[in-house]
Design a protein around this motif. Structure first.
Motif, PDB file in Angstrom:
ATOM      1  N   ILE A  47       0.851  -1.193   0.000  1.00 33.37           N
ATOM      2  CA  ILE A  47       0.000   0.000   0.000  1.00 33.37           C
ATOM      3  C   ILE A  47       0.887   1.243   0.000  1.00 33.37           C
ATOM      4  O   ILE A  47       1.795   1.376   0.822  1.00 33.37           O
ATOM      5  CB  ILE A  47      -0.923   0.017   1.221  1.00 33.37           C
ATOM      6  CG1 ILE A  47      -1.909  -1.156   1.157  1.00 33.37           C
ATOM      7  CG2 ILE A  47      -1.682   1.335   1.303  1.00 33.37           C
ATOM      8  CD1 ILE A  47      -2.766  -1.297   2.409  1.00 33.37           C
ATOM      9  N   TYR A  48       0.615   2.147  -0.924  1.00 33.31           N
ATOM     10  CA  TYR A  48       1.317   3.434  -0.958  1.00 33.31           C
ATOM     11  C   TYR A  48       0.527   4.493  -0.193  1.00 33.31           C
ATOM     12  O   TYR A  48       1.101   5.311   0.527  1.00 33.31           O
ATOM     13  CB  TYR A  48       1.527   3.868  -2.406  1.00 33.31           C
ATOM     14  CG  TYR A  48       2.270   5.177  -2.543  1.00 33.31           C
ATOM     15  CD1 TYR A  48       3.654   5.208  -2.511  1.00 33.31           C
ATOM     16  CD2 TYR A  48       1.580   6.377  -2.694  1.00 33.31           C
ATOM     17  CE1 TYR A  48       4.341   6.412  -2.628  1.00 33.31           C
ATOM     18  CE2 TYR A  48       2.253   7.577  -2.815  1.00 33.31           C
ATOM     19  CZ  TYR A  48       3.633   7.599  -2.780  1.00 33.31           C
ATOM     20  OH  TYR A  48       4.305   8.780  -2.889  1.00 33.31           O
ATOM     21  N   LEU A  96     -13.430   7.964   2.834  1.00 32.15           N
ATOM     22  CA  LEU A  96     -13.102   7.982   1.413  1.00 32.15           C
ATOM     23  C   LEU A  96     -12.582   6.601   1.018  1.00 32.15           C
ATOM     24  O   LEU A  96     -11.534   6.170   1.497  1.00 32.15           O
ATOM     25  CB  LEU A  96     -12.043   9.054   1.115  1.00 32.15           C
ATOM     26  CG  LEU A  96     -11.647   9.234  -0.347  1.00 32.15           C
ATOM     27  CD1 LEU A  96     -12.842   9.691  -1.181  1.00 32.15           C
ATOM     28  CD2 LEU A  96     -10.510  10.234  -0.479  1.00 32.15           C
ATOM     29  N   ASP A  97     -13.287   5.918   0.156  1.00 32.64           N
ATOM     30  CA  ASP A  97     -13.001   4.515  -0.148  1.00 32.64           C
ATOM     31  C   ASP A  97     -11.973   4.386  -1.274  1.00 32.64           C
ATOM     32  O   ASP A  97     -12.264   3.898  -2.357  1.00 32.64           O
ATOM     33  CB  ASP A  97     -14.302   3.799  -0.521  1.00 32.64           C
ATOM     34  CG  ASP A  97     -14.166   2.283  -0.482  1.00 32.64           C
ATOM     35  OD1 ASP A  97     -13.113   1.789  -0.042  1.00 32.64           O
ATOM     36  OD2 ASP A  97     -15.120   1.600  -0.890  1.00 32.64           O
ATOM     37  N   LEU A  98     -10.739   4.826  -0.987  1.00 33.62           N
ATOM     38  CA  LEU A  98      -9.680   4.792  -1.989  1.00 33.62           C
ATOM     39  C   LEU A  98      -8.366   4.307  -1.384  1.00 33.62           C
ATOM     40  O   LEU A  98      -8.053   4.592  -0.228  1.00 33.62           O
ATOM     41  CB  LEU A  98      -9.446   6.176  -2.602  1.00 33.62           C
ATOM     42  CG  LEU A  98     -10.501   6.729  -3.557  1.00 33.62           C
ATOM     43  CD1 LEU A  98     -10.124   8.139  -3.987  1.00 33.62           C
ATOM     44  CD2 LEU A  98     -10.691   5.823  -4.772  1.00 33.62           C
ATOM     45  N   ALA A  99      -7.617   3.577  -2.204  1.00 34.17           N
ATOM     46  CA  ALA A  99      -6.260   3.180  -1.860  1.00 34.17           C
ATOM     47  C   ALA A  99      -5.436   3.148  -3.134  1.00 34.17           C
ATOM     48  O   ALA A  99      -5.967   2.917  -4.219  1.00 34.17           O
ATOM     49  CB  ALA A  99      -6.242   1.804  -1.187  1.00 34.17           C
ATOM     50  N   VAL A 100      -4.148   3.392  -2.998  1.00 32.59           N
ATOM     51  CA  VAL A 100      -3.221   3.290  -4.122  1.00 32.59           C
ATOM     52  C   VAL A 100      -2.107   2.328  -3.734  1.00 32.59           C
ATOM     53  O   VAL A 100      -1.546   2.411  -2.632  1.00 32.59           O
ATOM     54  CB  VAL A 100      -2.646   4.665  -4.517  1.00 32.59           C
ATOM     55  CG1 VAL A 100      -1.438   4.515  -5.432  1.00 32.59           C
ATOM     56  CG2 VAL A 100      -3.714   5.492  -5.224  1.00 32.59           C
ATOM     57  N   LEU A 101      -1.790   1.405  -4.642  1.00 29.51           N
ATOM     58  CA  LEU A 101      -0.771   0.390  -4.421  1.00 29.51           C
ATOM     59  C   LEU A 101       0.426   0.624  -5.334  1.00 29.51           C
ATOM     60  O   LEU A 101       0.306   1.255  -6.387  1.00 29.51           O
ATOM     61  CB  LEU A 101      -1.336  -1.010  -4.707  1.00 29.51           C
ATOM     62  CG  LEU A 101      -2.715  -1.358  -4.149  1.00 29.51           C
ATOM     63  CD1 LEU A 101      -3.106  -2.763  -4.580  1.00 29.51           C
ATOM     64  CD2 LEU A 101      -2.733  -1.212  -2.641  1.00 29.51           C
ATOM     65  N   VAL A 102       1.553   0.066  -4.926  1.00 31.28           N
ATOM     66  CA  VAL A 102       2.717  -0.015  -5.801  1.00 31.28           C
ATOM     67  C   VAL A 102       3.229  -1.452  -5.750  1.00 31.28           C
ATOM     68  O   VAL A 102       3.122  -2.129  -4.725  1.00 31.28           O
ATOM     69  CB  VAL A 102       3.850   0.961  -5.399  1.00 31.28           C
ATOM     70  CG1 VAL A 102       3.437   2.389  -5.648  1.00 31.28           C
ATOM     71  CG2 VAL A 102       4.253   0.759  -3.941  1.00 31.28           C
ATOM     72  N   PHE A 136      -7.687  13.061  -3.490  1.00 33.17           N
ATOM     73  CA  PHE A 136      -6.899  12.009  -2.852  1.00 33.17           C
ATOM     74  C   PHE A 136      -5.492  11.944  -3.451  1.00 33.17           C
ATOM     75  O   PHE A 136      -4.499  11.868  -2.720  1.00 33.17           O
ATOM     76  CB  PHE A 136      -7.617  10.677  -3.012  1.00 33.17           C
ATOM     77  CG  PHE A 136      -6.853   9.483  -2.515  1.00 33.17           C
ATOM     78  CD1 PHE A 136      -6.770   9.207  -1.153  1.00 33.17           C
ATOM     79  CD2 PHE A 136      -6.224   8.624  -3.400  1.00 33.17           C
ATOM     80  CE1 PHE A 136      -6.069   8.109  -0.685  1.00 33.17           C
ATOM     81  CE2 PHE A 136      -5.521   7.521  -2.948  1.00 33.17           C
ATOM     82  CZ  PHE A 136      -5.443   7.260  -1.588  1.00 33.17           C
ATOM     83  N   LEU A 137      -5.413  11.979  -4.767  1.00 32.36           N
ATOM     84  CA  LEU A 137      -4.103  11.934  -5.427  1.00 32.36           C
ATOM     85  C   LEU A 137      -3.271  13.163  -5.073  1.00 32.36           C
ATOM     86  O   LEU A 137      -2.067  13.059  -4.793  1.00 32.36           O
ATOM     87  CB  LEU A 137      -4.280  11.820  -6.943  1.00 32.36           C
ATOM     88  CG  LEU A 137      -4.989  10.566  -7.457  1.00 32.36           C
ATOM     89  CD1 LEU A 137      -5.090  10.602  -8.978  1.00 32.36           C
ATOM     90  CD2 LEU A 137      -4.291   9.304  -6.997  1.00 32.36           C
ATOM     91  N   HIS A 138      -3.905  14.316  -5.062  1.00 36.22           N
ATOM     92  CA  HIS A 138      -3.198  15.556  -4.728  1.00 36.22           C
ATOM     93  C   HIS A 138      -2.697  15.534  -3.291  1.00 36.22           C
ATOM     94  O   HIS A 138      -1.533  15.863  -3.016  1.00 36.22           O
ATOM     95  CB  HIS A 138      -4.126  16.750  -4.938  1.00 36.22           C
ATOM     96  CG  HIS A 138      -3.514  18.074  -4.567  1.00 36.22           C
ATOM     97  ND1 HIS A 138      -3.607  18.614  -3.296  1.00 36.22           N
ATOM     98  CD2 HIS A 138      -2.757  18.944  -5.297  1.00 36.22           C
ATOM     99  CE1 HIS A 138      -2.967  19.755  -3.265  1.00 36.22           C
ATOM    100  NE2 HIS A 138      -2.437  19.987  -4.455  1.00 36.22           N
ATOM    101  N   LYS A 144       0.289  13.399  -2.924  1.00 34.80           N
ATOM    102  CA  LYS A 144       1.397  13.759  -3.830  1.00 34.80           C
ATOM    103  C   LYS A 144       1.630  12.679  -4.915  1.00 34.80           C
ATOM    104  O   LYS A 144       2.776  12.322  -5.223  1.00 34.80           O
ATOM    105  CB  LYS A 144       2.673  14.026  -3.055  1.00 34.80           C
ATOM    106  CG  LYS A 144       2.561  15.204  -2.076  1.00 34.80           C
ATOM    107  CD  LYS A 144       3.847  15.421  -1.322  1.00 34.80           C
ATOM    108  CE  LYS A 144       3.799  16.703  -0.483  1.00 34.80           C
ATOM    109  NZ  LYS A 144       2.685  16.729   0.487  1.00 34.80           N
ATOM    110  N   ILE A 145       0.541  12.147  -5.424  1.00 38.19           N
ATOM    111  CA  ILE A 145       0.604  11.148  -6.493  1.00 38.19           C
ATOM    112  C   ILE A 145       0.365  11.845  -7.818  1.00 38.19           C
ATOM    113  O   ILE A 145      -0.720  12.404  -8.043  1.00 38.19           O
ATOM    114  CB  ILE A 145      -0.441  10.037  -6.272  1.00 38.19           C
ATOM    115  CG1 ILE A 145      -0.140   9.298  -4.960  1.00 38.19           C
ATOM    116  CG2 ILE A 145      -0.456   9.063  -7.444  1.00 38.19           C
ATOM    117  CD1 ILE A 145      -1.211   8.336  -4.535  1.00 38.19           C
ATOM    118  N   ILE A 146       1.354  11.851  -8.667  1.00 34.09           N
ATOM    119  CA  ILE A 146       1.274  12.530  -9.964  1.00 34.09           C
ATOM    120  C   ILE A 146       1.102  11.498 -11.060  1.00 34.09           C
ATOM    121  O   ILE A 146       1.853  10.525 -11.138  1.00 34.09           O
ATOM    122  CB  ILE A 146       2.537  13.378 -10.207  1.00 34.09           C
ATOM    123  CG1 ILE A 146       2.694  14.435  -9.109  1.00 34.09           C
ATOM    124  CG2 ILE A 146       2.469  14.038 -11.595  1.00 34.09           C
ATOM    125  CD1 ILE A 146       3.998  15.205  -9.199  1.00 34.09           C
TER     126      ILE A 146
END
Length: 226
Positions: free
Chosen positions: A91-92, A100-106, A218-220, A223-225
Motif C-alpha cells: 500500500i502506498y 473515502l473509499d480509496l487506496a493506491v498500491l505499488v 486524494f491523489l493531490h 502527492k501522487i502525480i
C-alpha cells in the motif's frame, strides 16, 4: 499486444457475453489498452483470500478501493495479478473507507512489471450526470461491462447535478474497479460498496462509487502525480 475485450454484465443476477465486433455501442477507442490496464488485487490471511479489482494510473501506481482491507489484520500477504502473473505489492496510500473509499498500491520494486506501454489514465474533467452511460472495468473478472450512473444517487455540486452511484448490484470482487465515462473515454470513478434504499414505492439497488473530484483530491493530498 491487442487483446479481445470481454464484455460481461457483472450484475449479481446476470451472465456474460463475448463480443469482437466494432459496434460503437459496445466498444470505445482504447478498450484494448483499458483491458490491459486492469489488475486483480488479492489479500491473503492464512488460507483465506479476499479479492477485488484495481487499475493502473500510470506505470507506477494502481488505484483500488480501501474497504478491501476492512477487517484485515496485520501480517497479510498482498499481491496483484496482472496478465496471468502474480506480483507482491504494498500500500502506498489509503484512506478510512468510511470517509473515502480509496487506496493506491505499488508493486514491489524488485519485480519487473509495468502498465501497458505509454499508459496514463485520463481523469474526467466533469462528474457523471444521472443516467450517463459508463463502462466498468474489473480486474477480478477480466471484464468490461456496461452500466449507467444511477439517477437515485444524485447530488448538487457548484450548481450542477451529478451522480455518485451505478444502477444495480455488482458481484463480490468488482470493488475497486474503474468506472469510465463512455462519451469521453475518461475515468469518472472507482466502484465502492453496494447500497440499498427505499423510495416509498419499492427497494432501490445501486452501487456507490468514489467520484472523480474525490479521486483528484486524494491523489493531490498524497502527492501522487499521473
Amino acid at each position: 499486444m491487442k487483446n479481445t475485450a470481454i464484455f460481461c454484465t457483472i450484475f449479481t443476477l446476470s451472465g456474460c457475453t463475448f463480443s469482437t465486433h466494432n459496434d460503437s455501442n459496445l466498444t470505445f477507442e482504447g478498450t484494448s489498452d483499458l483491458s490491459n490496464a486492469i489488475v486483480r488485487v488479492d489479500i491473503q490471511e492464512g488460507n483465506v483470500t479476499s479479492s477485488g479489482s484495481g487499475t493502473w494510473l500510470n506505470d507506477k501506481y494502481i488505484i483500488t478501493a480501501a474497504h478491501l482491507w476492512n477487517g484485515v489484520k496485520p501480517g497479510y500477504k498482498l499481491t496483484v495479478r496482472y496478465l496471468s502473473h502474480v506480483y507482491p505489492a504494498k500500500i502506498y496510500a489509503i484512506e478510512n473507507p468510511s470517509n473515502l473509499d480509496l487506496a493506491v498500491l505499488v508493486v514491489e520494486p524488485n519485480n519487473i512489471i509495468k502498465s501497458p506501454e505509454g499508459w496514463r489514465v485520463k481523469l474526467c474533467d466533469s462528474m457523471l450526470s444521472p443516467a450517463e452511460p459508463v463502462w466498468v472495468a474489473s480486474g477480478m473478472y477480466n471484464s468490461i461491462s456496461g452500466s449507467y450512473a444511477s439517477p437515485d444517487s444524485i447530488f448538487l455540486y457548484k450548481g450542477r447535478t451529478g451522480s455518485h452511484g451505478l444502477t444495480g448490484y455488482y458481484k463480490e470482487g468488482v470493488s475497486g474497479s474503474s468506472v469510465f465515462m463512455r462519451s469521453e473515454n475518461c475515468m469518472a470513478g472507482i466502484v465502492s460498496m453496494k447500497d440499498k434504499s427505499f423510495d416509498m414505492i419499492s427497494d432501490v439497488y445501486k452501487t456507490d462509487i468514489v467520484t472523480v473530484d474525490m479521486i483528484r483530491k486524494f491523489l493531490h493530498d498524497n502527492k501522487i502525480i499521473i
